[in-house]
Structures are given as structure tokens and as C-alpha cells.
Design a protein around this motif. Structure first.
Motif, mmCIF file in Angstrom:
data_model
loop_
_atom_site.group_PDB
_atom_site.id
_atom_site.type_symbol
_atom_site.label_atom_id
_atom_site.label_comp_id
_atom_site.label_asym_id
_atom_site.label_seq_id
_atom_site.Cartn_x
_atom_site.Cartn_y
_atom_site.Cartn_z
ATOM 1 N N SER A 23 0.827 -1.212 0.000
ATOM 2 C CA SER A 23 0.000 0.000 0.000
ATOM 3 C C SER A 23 0.858 1.259 0.000
ATOM 4 O O SER A 23 0.562 2.224 -0.702
ATOM 5 C CB SER A 23 -0.935 0.003 1.209
ATOM 6 O OG SER A 23 -1.930 -0.999 1.070
ATOM 7 N N ALA A 24 1.936 1.258 0.786
ATOM 8 C CA ALA A 24 2.823 2.412 0.827
ATOM 9 C C ALA A 24 3.532 2.612 -0.508
ATOM 10 O O ALA A 24 3.867 3.745 -0.873
ATOM 11 C CB ALA A 24 3.851 2.244 1.947
ATOM 12 N N GLY A 25 3.725 1.522 -1.256
ATOM 13 C CA GLY A 25 4.351 1.627 -2.573
ATOM 14 C C GLY A 25 3.552 2.521 -3.501
ATOM 15 O O GLY A 25 4.119 3.269 -4.312
ATOM 16 N N GLY A 26 2.231 2.470 -3.385
ATOM 17 C CA GLY A 26 1.392 3.342 -4.199
ATOM 18 C C GLY A 26 1.609 4.802 -3.852
ATOM 19 O O GLY A 26 1.636 5.672 -4.738
ATOM 20 N N THR A 27 1.765 5.098 -2.569
ATOM 21 C CA THR A 27 2.021 6.469 -2.136
ATOM 22 C C THR A 27 3.377 6.952 -2.627
ATOM 23 O O THR A 27 3.534 8.120 -3.000
ATOM 24 C CB THR A 27 1.962 6.553 -0.604
ATOM 25 O OG1 THR A 27 0.743 5.967 -0.143
ATOM 26 C CG2 THR A 27 2.023 7.997 -0.134
ATOM 27 N N PHE A 28 4.366 6.065 -2.644
ATOM 28 C CA PHE A 28 5.684 6.405 -3.190
ATOM 29 C C PHE A 28 5.568 6.821 -4.653
ATOM 30 O O PHE A 28 6.110 7.857 -5.073
ATOM 31 C CB PHE A 28 6.624 5.209 -3.063
ATOM 32 C CG PHE A 28 7.955 5.397 -3.726
ATOM 33 C CD1 PHE A 28 9.034 5.918 -3.021
ATOM 34 C CD2 PHE A 28 8.148 5.049 -5.061
ATOM 35 C CE1 PHE A 28 10.267 6.101 -3.629
ATOM 36 C CE2 PHE A 28 9.372 5.240 -5.682
ATOM 37 C CZ PHE A 28 10.438 5.760 -4.968
ATOM 38 N N VAL A 118 -5.621 10.605 -12.330
ATOM 39 C CA VAL A 118 -6.715 9.674 -12.044
ATOM 40 C C VAL A 118 -6.182 8.460 -11.292
ATOM 41 O O VAL A 118 -6.792 7.984 -10.319
ATOM 42 C CB VAL A 118 -7.419 9.234 -13.355
ATOM 43 C CG1 VAL A 118 -8.388 8.078 -13.092
ATOM 44 C CG2 VAL A 118 -8.171 10.406 -13.976
ATOM 45 N N ALA A 119 -5.018 7.950 -11.741
ATOM 46 C CA ALA A 119 -4.398 6.798 -11.067
ATOM 47 C C ALA A 119 -4.061 7.126 -9.624
ATOM 48 O O ALA A 119 -4.283 6.317 -8.716
ATOM 49 C CB ALA A 119 -3.144 6.364 -11.826
ATOM 50 N N VAL A 120 -3.522 8.319 -9.396
ATOM 51 C CA VAL A 120 -3.207 8.753 -8.033
ATOM 52 C C VAL A 120 -4.474 8.820 -7.197
ATOM 53 O O VAL A 120 -4.516 8.359 -6.041
ATOM 54 C CB VAL A 120 -2.492 10.125 -8.044
ATOM 55 C CG1 VAL A 120 -2.361 10.677 -6.620
ATOM 56 C CG2 VAL A 120 -1.117 10.008 -8.684
ATOM 57 N N GLY A 121 -5.540 9.402 -7.768
ATOM 58 C CA GLY A 121 -6.812 9.513 -7.059
ATOM 59 C C GLY A 121 -7.390 8.164 -6.685
ATOM 60 O O GLY A 121 -7.969 7.992 -5.606
ATOM 61 N N ILE A 122 -7.219 7.184 -7.551
ATOM 62 C CA ILE A 122 -7.705 5.822 -7.272
ATOM 63 C C ILE A 122 -6.899 5.180 -6.147
ATOM 64 O O ILE A 122 -7.439 4.452 -5.308
ATOM 65 C CB ILE A 122 -7.630 4.965 -8.557
ATOM 66 C CG1 ILE A 122 -8.693 5.425 -9.562
ATOM 67 C CG2 ILE A 122 -7.811 3.477 -8.242
ATOM 68 C CD1 ILE A 122 -8.580 4.772 -10.924
ATOM 69 N N GLU A 123 -5.594 5.440 -6.128
ATOM 70 C CA GLU A 123 -4.709 4.803 -5.154
ATOM 71 C C GLU A 123 -5.087 5.118 -3.711
ATOM 72 O O GLU A 123 -5.048 4.243 -2.842
ATOM 73 C CB GLU A 123 -3.268 5.248 -5.398
ATOM 74 C CG GLU A 123 -2.495 4.385 -6.359
ATOM 75 C CD GLU A 123 -2.319 2.968 -5.851
ATOM 76 O OE1 GLU A 123 -1.787 2.779 -4.749
ATOM 77 O OE2 GLU A 123 -2.739 2.037 -6.556
ATOM 78 N N TYR A 124 -5.429 6.360 -3.424
ATOM 79 C CA TYR A 124 -5.690 6.759 -2.045
ATOM 80 C C TYR A 124 -6.791 5.927 -1.382
ATOM 81 O O TYR A 124 -6.575 5.354 -0.309
ATOM 82 C CB TYR A 124 -6.022 8.248 -1.981
ATOM 83 C CG TYR A 124 -4.804 9.134 -1.948
ATOM 84 C CD1 TYR A 124 -4.145 9.416 -0.756
ATOM 85 C CD2 TYR A 124 -4.290 9.683 -3.119
ATOM 86 C CE1 TYR A 124 -3.018 10.212 -0.722
ATOM 87 C CE2 TYR A 124 -3.157 10.490 -3.100
ATOM 88 C CZ TYR A 124 -2.528 10.752 -1.899
ATOM 89 O OH TYR A 124 -1.407 11.542 -1.871
ATOM 90 N N PRO A 125 -7.989 5.846 -1.970
ATOM 91 C CA PRO A 125 -9.041 5.078 -1.283
ATOM 92 C C PRO A 125 -8.782 3.583 -1.233
ATOM 93 O O PRO A 125 -9.030 2.943 -0.208
ATOM 94 C CB PRO A 125 -10.302 5.408 -2.092
ATOM 95 C CG PRO A 125 -9.833 5.895 -3.406
ATOM 96 C CD PRO A 125 -8.519 6.556 -3.151
#
Length: 461
Positions: A23-28, A118-125
Motif C-alpha cells: 500500500s505504501a508503494g502506491g504512495t511512493f 486519475v491513477a493517483v486519485g484511485i490509489e488513495y481510497p
């Protein structure tokens, strides 16, 4: 014994640690994607012949994409499941980062950057909902808060890798710089292979046998759905109906505190050198000051993460908004002070705002039930990015028309409004089971007459 033990009281196991990395990988990657464009914007402007209009659109394209991606990702994550959406963000990172290798116009770049947003927005939730629904309650806050720190690591990696590619990549190095996020998207996609679906989401869809299987696989064969705390019984309601049923105030709280926390932050982060120049901090001191302030943003998040279980969520957010707002207020009052005083006040703001920043993923994941948890995070990220985009756009205008003193006062007022909203609406969720934290019976302020900090001290051995 396992039949009566909640899985939220179990210690961290190997799966929890792997899921945290996934999950943290997405934030990176989020931090990397959003920061990499700034490194090559000047070269892109010349190479593609962008005018001021297209420069502004390209710069804001990812923020616009996040607005739509947050809504879409939150809705689809609750509707289709956490696991499916877990791979959508990385796939979009790969596709639209690679397409930037062959970009030939501002319009193309806007579209590709919009889709990355859009990809970033999807990652958060999806990433945060996935994590919160598996973690033990004592690790939930620190691990969710820690994800915020990883964003800054991604941003720092973007600057380092971007500069290296520019130095050794030749005339078209800027293309390789903006497409380099594809590599991290691929790593993230592969890293997430094998992740099971959330048992809470499966139970909400009536898929009891699958939920039982996931729990046994991730926690041990001696555990099952009997060890998963039952959610508060509710009729199957839509997101809008659930907001009307009592969660509307919580959605307002999340949207408002998140927005109030990021407007001054994005403004300071995006226009740090310009703001410092307006405060008469120039030359080498300004360069060093910008680096120090950036590092203190990270330090503030680390400090807040270490305190989140001790102070509690409510106390942490109140302290964060109060002290950071006071620093901004003093910056307005002392706008003609010496450069050292200005840098100290800016440093204080960067350090204290960390509490509000790390809670942006903690609160929305804890105070909403499973069926709308991801949607709530999506709405929060979308609304906050409207504020961030507006704040970023208005800072240079405010500096030009109102001056630095008024600009700092406006930033302080926004921060203190976040304090007021949090004082009225922020509940305490520390040490609660996820279902208790999401229950409407958990309302602010804390039910005990004692301050949260006093309660924590008494509970410590």
C-alpha cells in the motif's frame, strides 16, 4: 480461546508487513509522479512550444485527474472490491507514463498527466481501505500515518533520479524523466500479485465462505469470521443515503479538515522560494531554508506518527492546527523580521502541520463503515485537491495584489478554520475496534470528561 479473540487484537504478522509495503508503494509512486513534472517543466515548455495557457494546464493536469480519480476510485472500490482496484492504479501508472515518451503536444501531455492524476486519485481510497481492514487496531493509526511519509520519499526520489537522467540522458532526456515512473508502476504491480480480497468487503457482499478462507490464510487456521467483530447492522443503503443517515457530518469534517490542511501546505511547498523572497529571505539562505523546511515537513509527519497512539487522534489534530496556525499568524505579523526569525517560524509551521497531514488517511478510514469507507476517502482526496489547486493558483495573485502580510493572515485563517471544524466534529478513535470507531454512537468530544492525554497516561504500565 481464538473463538473469542478479535483479529484486531492480534499482533502484526508477516502478511500485515507485506501489505503495508504494497500500500505504501502506491504512495511512493504518487509522490514520484506528481513531483517529476516540476523538474523538467522548463525543458518541456521549450521542446513542445507551450504557451502560458498550456503550461498552466499541464502543471495542474494531475490535480484535476486526482479530483475525478478520487470519486471514481472510491465508488468502484466499494462496489467492485478492494483487490480489483488495487491493480488499476499501477496499470495506469505504467501505460500513461510510457506514453509520455512519444508526446508531441501540450494537449497530449495534458491527457497523459490527467490520467496519471486519475491513477493517483484511485490509489488513495483503495490502498488505505485495504490496509485499515486488515491491520490490528493498535497498529492502524501509526501504519496509516506512516504512508504519508512515503509520499515525501517518492518526491525526493523524483528529484534525485530526474537530475541524474537530465545530466546523462542527452537532448531528449526530459522524455525519459517523465516516463521513468513506469518502472515503479511495474514494480508495484508485481509486488501486489497474490493479495487476497478484504474479508470485511466479502462479508458485506454475503460471500461468507471466501471471507472465512481469507481470514484463515492471513491470520491462521484457528481463526475465522467468528473472530472478526460484527459490524453495526444496517439496511443496505447507498452512499448518499448513508450520508443522510448521519455520516454527512463526518464527510463534512473529513473534507473540510483535509482541505484546510493542504491549502497552505501546497501553497508553501509550490511557492516556497517566492514566499521567502517576499519575506526578504534571499540568496543562499533562501536555498538552504527551502531544503530545511522540506525536511521538517517530513520530520513533522514522523513525529506525529510516533505520537498518534499516545496523544490520540483528536488531540493530535487540534494541536497540529493550533500551533501551525499560530506560526502562520506570526509570519504575517513579523513579515519584516530578520531572515532567521522568518525561517524559524516557517520551520515551526512545517513541523506542526505534520499531525493534520498524517490524519488525512487515518480519520476517513476509521470513522466510516466498510460499505462506504473507500468512497469517503475518495471524496476527501477529491475535495482537498480542489482546495489545493485553488490555493496554488491564488498564491501568486494574492502576493501581487495583497502582499505577503495579508497572504500569511489568510493562510492562518484557513488553518484556524480547520481547528474550529476539528474541535466541533473530530471524534476520538484511538484504541477502538474498527466497527466501534465507525459507529455513529462515537461522537465528539471524547465521552470521558478527562483529556485524552490523561487517559493514555493512566493506561500506560
Amino acid at each position: 480461546m481464538s473463538r473469542h479473540l478479535s483479529i484486531e487484537d492480534l499482533p502484526l504478522n508477516r502478511f500485515h508487513k507485506i501489505l503495508t509495503v504494497r500500500s505504501a508503494g502506491g504512495t511512493f509512486v504518487d509522490g514520484y509522479v506528481l513531483s517529476i513534472i516540476g523538474i523538467v517543466m522548463a525543458k518541456i515548455t521549450v521542446a513542445l512550444g507551450l504557451n502560458a495557457f498550456w503550461q498552466g494546464l499541464v502543471a495542474s493536469s494531475a490535480l484535476i485527474g486526482i479530483f475525478f480519480g478520487g470519486f471514481l476510485g472510491g465508488f468502484l472500490t466499494d462496489k467492485l472490491g478492494r483487490r480489483l482496484l488495487y491493480f488499476v492504479g499501477p496499470a495506469l501508472f505504467i501505460i500513461f507514463s510510457l506514453l509520455q515518451l512519444w508526446v508531441e503536444s501540450g494537449m497530449q501531455l495534458f491527457i497523459y498527466r490527467f490520467m496519471l492524476g486519475v491513477a493517483v486519485g484511485i490509489e488513495y481510497p483503495v490502498a488505505s481501505a485495504f490496509l485499515v481492514e486488515f491491520l490490528p487496531k493498535k497498529n492502524r493509526g501509526p501504519r496509516l500515518a506512516g504512508i504519508t511519509i512515503i509520499w515525501f520519499v517518492g518526491a525526493a526520489a523524483a528529484y534525485i533520479i530526474g537530475e541524474l537522467i537530465l545530466n546523462y540522458g542527452g537532448d531528449d532526456a526530459w522524455r525519459w524523466v517523465i516516463s521513468s515512473a513506469a518502472l515503479f508502476g511495474l514494480i508495484l504491480f508485481c509486488l501486489r500479485l497474490g493479495t487476497p480480497e478484504s474479508p470485511r468487503w466479502l462479508l458485506g457482499k454475503g460471500r461468507i465462505a471466501e471471507a472465512e478462507q481469507v481470514i484463515k490464510k492471513t491470520y491462521g487456521t484457528q481463526y475465522g469470521i467468528a473472530n472478526l467483530p460484527a459490524e453495526e447492522p444496517r439496511k443496505k443503503l447507498s452512499f448518499i443515503n448513508l450520508l443522510h443517515s448521519g455520516y454527512g457530518k463526518r464527510m463534512a469534517f473529513v473534507s473540510l479538515f483535509w482541505t484546510c490542511g493542504v491549502i497552505p501546505l501546497f501553497a508553501v511547498y509550490a511557492f516556497g522560494p517566492i514566499v521567502l523572497d517576499a519575506l526578504h529571505v534571499t540568496g543562499e539562505l533562501a536555498s538552504v531554508g527551502t531544503i530545511i523546511i522540506t525536511l521538517l515537513f517530513v520530520a513533522g509527519c514522523i513525529l506525529a506518527t510516533s505520537l498518534i497512539n499516545y496523544l490520540g487522534r483528536r488531540n493530535l489534530i487540534l494541536h497540529s492546527f493550533f500551533w501551525s496556525g499560530l506560526a502562520l499568524l506570526l509570519l504575517g505579523w513579523q513579515h519584516d523580521a530578520s531572515p532567521v526569525v522568518v525561517l524559524l517560524l516557517f520551520s515551526a509551521y512545517a513541523l506542526f502541520i505534520g499531525g493534520a497531514q498524517v490524519l488525512t488517511l487515518v480519520y476517513p478510514n476509521e470513522i466510516f463503515p466498510t460499505e462506504i469507507r473507500a468512497a469517503a476517502v475518495g471524496v476527501g482526496i477529491s475535495m482537498s485537491r480542489i482546495g489545493a489547486a485553488a490555493g496554488t493558483w491564488l498564491v501568486p495573485i494574492s502576493l501581487q495584489t495583497q502582499g505577503i502580510e495579508v497572504t500569511m493572515y489568510i493562510s492562518a485563517a484557513i488553518t484556524f478554520f480547520g481547528l474550529l471544524v476539528s474541535f466541533i466534529l473530530a471524534p476520538e478513535t484511538n484504541k477502538m475496534d474498527l466497527n466501534d470507531a465507525a459507529s455513529l454512537s462515537n461522537t465528539p468530544p471524547a465521552t470521558s470528561n478527562e483529556p485524552v492525554t490523561t487517559q493514555r497516561v493512566k493506561e500506560m504500565p
